[in-house]
Write a protein that holds these residues in place. Sequence first.
Motif, PDB file in Angstrom:
ATOM      1  N   ASP A  39       0.828  -1.211   0.000  1.00 30.00           N
ATOM      2  CA  ASP A  39       0.000   0.000   0.000  1.00 30.00           C
ATOM      3  C   ASP A  39       0.862   1.261   0.000  1.00 30.00           C
ATOM      4  O   ASP A  39       0.540   2.245  -0.663  1.00 30.00           O
ATOM      5  CB  ASP A  39      -0.953  -0.001   1.203  1.00 30.00           C
ATOM      6  CG  ASP A  39      -2.237  -0.776   0.915  1.00 30.00           C
ATOM      7  OD1 ASP A  39      -2.644  -0.842  -0.271  1.00 30.00           O
ATOM      8  OD2 ASP A  39      -2.830  -1.332   1.853  1.00 30.00           O
ATOM      9  N   HIS A  40       1.962   1.199   0.738  1.00 29.19           N
ATOM     10  CA  HIS A  40       2.887   2.338   0.773  1.00 29.19           C
ATOM     11  C   HIS A  40       3.502   2.560  -0.619  1.00 29.19           C
ATOM     12  O   HIS A  40       3.523   3.674  -1.140  1.00 29.19           O
ATOM     13  CB  HIS A  40       3.972   2.048   1.817  1.00 29.19           C
ATOM     14  CG  HIS A  40       4.928   3.168   2.001  1.00 29.19           C
ATOM     15  ND1 HIS A  40       4.622   4.293   2.746  1.00 29.19           N
ATOM     16  CD2 HIS A  40       6.176   3.364   1.517  1.00 29.19           C
ATOM     17  CE1 HIS A  40       5.651   5.122   2.711  1.00 29.19           C
ATOM     18  NE2 HIS A  40       6.609   4.587   1.977  1.00 29.19           N
ATOM     19  N   ALA A  41       3.950   1.478  -1.229  1.00 27.67           N
ATOM     20  CA  ALA A  41       4.573   1.573  -2.563  1.00 27.67           C
ATOM     21  C   ALA A  41       3.564   2.035  -3.609  1.00 27.67           C
ATOM     22  O   ALA A  41       3.902   2.811  -4.518  1.00 27.67           O
ATOM     23  CB  ALA A  41       5.159   0.210  -2.952  1.00 27.67           C
ATOM     24  N   LEU A  42       2.316   1.592  -3.476  1.00 28.39           N
ATOM     25  CA  LEU A  42       1.289   1.975  -4.451  1.00 28.39           C
ATOM     26  C   LEU A  42       1.052   3.485  -4.409  1.00 28.39           C
ATOM     27  O   LEU A  42       0.884   4.130  -5.454  1.00 28.39           O
ATOM     28  CB  LEU A  42      -0.015   1.214  -4.150  1.00 28.39           C
ATOM     29  CG  LEU A  42      -1.216   1.556  -5.046  1.00 28.39           C
ATOM     30  CD1 LEU A  42      -0.921   1.223  -6.512  1.00 28.39           C
ATOM     31  CD2 LEU A  42      -2.468   0.809  -4.568  1.00 28.39           C
ATOM     32  N   GLY A  43       1.048   4.041  -3.218  1.00 29.68           N
ATOM     33  CA  GLY A  43       0.872   5.491  -3.078  1.00 29.68           C
ATOM     34  C   GLY A  43       1.947   6.243  -3.864  1.00 29.68           C
ATOM     35  O   GLY A  43       1.645   7.183  -4.617  1.00 29.68           O
ATOM     36  N   HIS A  44       3.187   5.822  -3.716  1.00 32.56           N
ATOM     37  CA  HIS A  44       4.293   6.457  -4.442  1.00 32.56           C
ATOM     38  C   HIS A  44       4.151   6.248  -5.939  1.00 32.56           C
ATOM     39  O   HIS A  44       4.417   7.144  -6.749  1.00 32.56           O
ATOM     40  CB  HIS A  44       5.631   5.891  -3.964  1.00 32.56           C
ATOM     41  CG  HIS A  44       6.054   6.442  -2.646  1.00 32.56           C
ATOM     42  ND1 HIS A  44       6.412   7.746  -2.455  1.00 32.56           N
ATOM     43  CD2 HIS A  44       6.137   5.846  -1.430  1.00 32.56           C
ATOM     44  CE1 HIS A  44       6.717   7.947  -1.176  1.00 32.56           C
ATOM     45  NE2 HIS A  44       6.545   6.803  -0.538  1.00 32.56           N
ATOM     46  N   LEU A  45       3.747   5.045  -6.311  1.00 30.36           N
ATOM     47  CA  LEU A  45       3.611   4.699  -7.723  1.00 30.36           C
ATOM     48  C   LEU A  45       2.554   5.576  -8.403  1.00 30.36           C
ATOM     49  O   LEU A  45       2.777   6.090  -9.509  1.00 30.36           O
ATOM     50  CB  LEU A  45       3.231   3.217  -7.813  1.00 30.36           C
ATOM     51  CG  LEU A  45       3.218   2.562  -9.180  1.00 30.36           C
ATOM     52  CD1 LEU A  45       4.474   2.909  -9.946  1.00 30.36           C
ATOM     53  CD2 LEU A  45       3.118   1.057  -8.991  1.00 30.36           C
ATOM     54  N   LEU A  46       1.437   5.780  -7.729  1.00 31.73           N
ATOM     55  CA  LEU A  46       0.377   6.602  -8.333  1.00 31.73           C
ATOM     56  C   LEU A  46       0.842   8.057  -8.498  1.00 31.73           C
ATOM     57  O   LEU A  46       0.544   8.698  -9.508  1.00 31.73           O
ATOM     58  CB  LEU A  46      -0.903   6.524  -7.481  1.00 31.73           C
ATOM     59  CG  LEU A  46      -1.561   5.138  -7.458  1.00 31.73           C
ATOM     60  CD1 LEU A  46      -2.789   5.130  -6.550  1.00 31.73           C
ATOM     61  CD2 LEU A  46      -1.959   4.680  -8.869  1.00 31.73           C
ATOM     62  N   THR A  47       1.579   8.546  -7.522  1.00 29.74           N
ATOM     63  CA  THR A  47       2.140   9.904  -7.634  1.00 29.74           C
ATOM     64  C   THR A  47       3.074   9.985  -8.845  1.00 29.74           C
ATOM     65  O   THR A  47       3.038  10.959  -9.616  1.00 29.74           O
ATOM     66  CB  THR A  47       2.910  10.259  -6.341  1.00 29.74           C
ATOM     67  OG1 THR A  47       2.017  10.103  -5.236  1.00 29.74           O
ATOM     68  CG2 THR A  47       3.426  11.681  -6.378  1.00 29.74           C
ATOM     69  N   ALA A  48       3.888   8.961  -9.038  1.00 30.26           N
ATOM     70  CA  ALA A  48       4.832   8.944 -10.168  1.00 30.26           C
ATOM     71  C   ALA A  48       4.100   8.869 -11.503  1.00 30.26           C
ATOM     72  O   ALA A  48       4.489   9.536 -12.483  1.00 30.26           O
ATOM     73  CB  ALA A  48       5.788   7.753 -10.013  1.00 30.26           C
ATOM     74  N   ILE A  49       3.027   8.087 -11.557  1.00 30.20           N
ATOM     75  CA  ILE A  49       2.246   7.964 -12.798  1.00 30.20           C
ATOM     76  C   ILE A  49       1.565   9.300 -13.117  1.00 30.20           C
ATOM     77  O   ILE A  49       1.539   9.744 -14.272  1.00 30.20           O
ATOM     78  CB  ILE A  49       1.194   6.827 -12.666  1.00 30.20           C
ATOM     79  CG1 ILE A  49       1.883   5.461 -12.609  1.00 30.20           C
ATOM     80  CG2 ILE A  49       0.153   6.882 -13.791  1.00 30.20           C
ATOM     81  CD1 ILE A  49       2.524   5.003 -13.903  1.00 30.20           C
ATOM     82  N   GLU A  50       1.034   9.948 -12.104  1.00 27.16           N
ATOM     83  CA  GLU A  50       0.384  11.255 -12.303  1.00 27.16           C
ATOM     84  C   GLU A  50       1.381  12.256 -12.880  1.00 27.16           C
ATOM     85  O   GLU A  50       1.065  12.991 -13.827  1.00 27.16           O
ATOM     86  CB  GLU A  50      -0.188  11.773 -10.969  1.00 27.16           C
ATOM     87  CG  GLU A  50      -1.401  10.980 -10.513  1.00 27.16           C
ATOM     88  CD  GLU A  50      -2.006  11.514  -9.213  1.00 27.16           C
ATOM     89  OE1 GLU A  50      -1.354  12.331  -8.527  1.00 27.16           O
ATOM     90  OE2 GLU A  50      -3.148  11.093  -8.891  1.00 27.16           O
TER      91      GLU A  50
END
Length: 396
Positions: free
Chosen positions: A279-290
């Motif tokens: 869940d922590h990694a997903l948060g970062h990943l979504l920020t990077a995709i945005e």
Amino acid sequence: MDGTSGTIDAGAMLAQVQAWSAVNTGTANLAGLAEQADMLADAFGVLPGTVELVDPAPVTAIAADGSAIEKPHGRHLVVRVRPQANRRILLTGHMDTVFPADHAFQRLTWLDNATINGPGVADMKGGIAVMLHALMAFEATASASGLGYDVLINSDEETGSLASRALIAELAAGKLAALTYEPAALPDGTLAHERGGTGNYSIVVTGKSAHAGRNPHEGRNAIVAAADLILRLKALESEDITINPAKLEGGAANNVVPDTAVLRFNIRPKTVEAGAAFDHALGHLLTAIEAAHGVATHCHGGVTRPPKPVDAAAQKLFDLVRACGAELGQDIRWQRSGGVCDGNNIAACGVPVVDTMGVRGGAIHSPDEYLIVPSLAERAALSARVIERLAQGALS
Ligand SMILES: [Zn+2]
């Protein structure tokens, strides 16, 4: 010595399983679930407690266009017996099946004189009969006054218990132990021990539409962003977690830059830590995709069934089940399971649970699902013995 033998009516159990399985209870079949809930309320009315039908909690899902929609569910059955007792346990089962009302698999068929094929016979209308008749046998023993219990039979287990998980947690609180009536992990009666967890996610990616020929550079392609997300998600897999991107929806005409995509995926963390790290990694990943694609993202869902490790207290309950089995001439074993069930959620509340106390059978979630009929009385005797021991002070 044996307070529970001779009081289990195998014929009555089979008749109930046949009647209950004849009613379709696909998780979305609200009419079928209502009919089943009434049948179960009637059957559990023989116990010396209160029977109640509880409304489902609201559940939202994400539609293909990215909008939030409410999903209706059936009511849950709750039985409370001796709520003032010092020692109390929780028994759980589910009345829903994976077979919708329009599925071809609706009828019961005898495969041989000891095996019946039918929707839900093992998962878990047979298990509900095991639970009920174990409790009836227990109520006939001298130990019954020493134990209180709550029974929960929910209507939505097969889709993740989203409309009952708060109720599960509420009923698990303060309980000495819990027994859940999923079918045995193997047809020989082997129990499921540790379980991994599961989580389901829907990610809505919102970009900007534009003409694919005139001004494509002004668009923000939601599908391209979602495709990038899929590849980066898959790269987060490790020993402790698998990630399955399952469905990508979105898009429009060939000459339009698509502005919406919905990505569905499932994760299977082996440990609580792996789920949290994801869940922590997903948060970062979504920020990077945005940032990379100029899109917005919205994350819906999460881990709904935490991994179920077996701690020392839970192991004591497994040992108790094995000891009771040995007294009855049943050789009880266990093994790790890749599946999930309400036992995951009960264990997450810190309550020791054995979650495969139901029948012996197999091929569940398929039209070959079968129940080994003699296991109805056999497993009811096992459960009755375990409950009697819990009433007499085992584990407390
Ligand atoms: Zn089940």
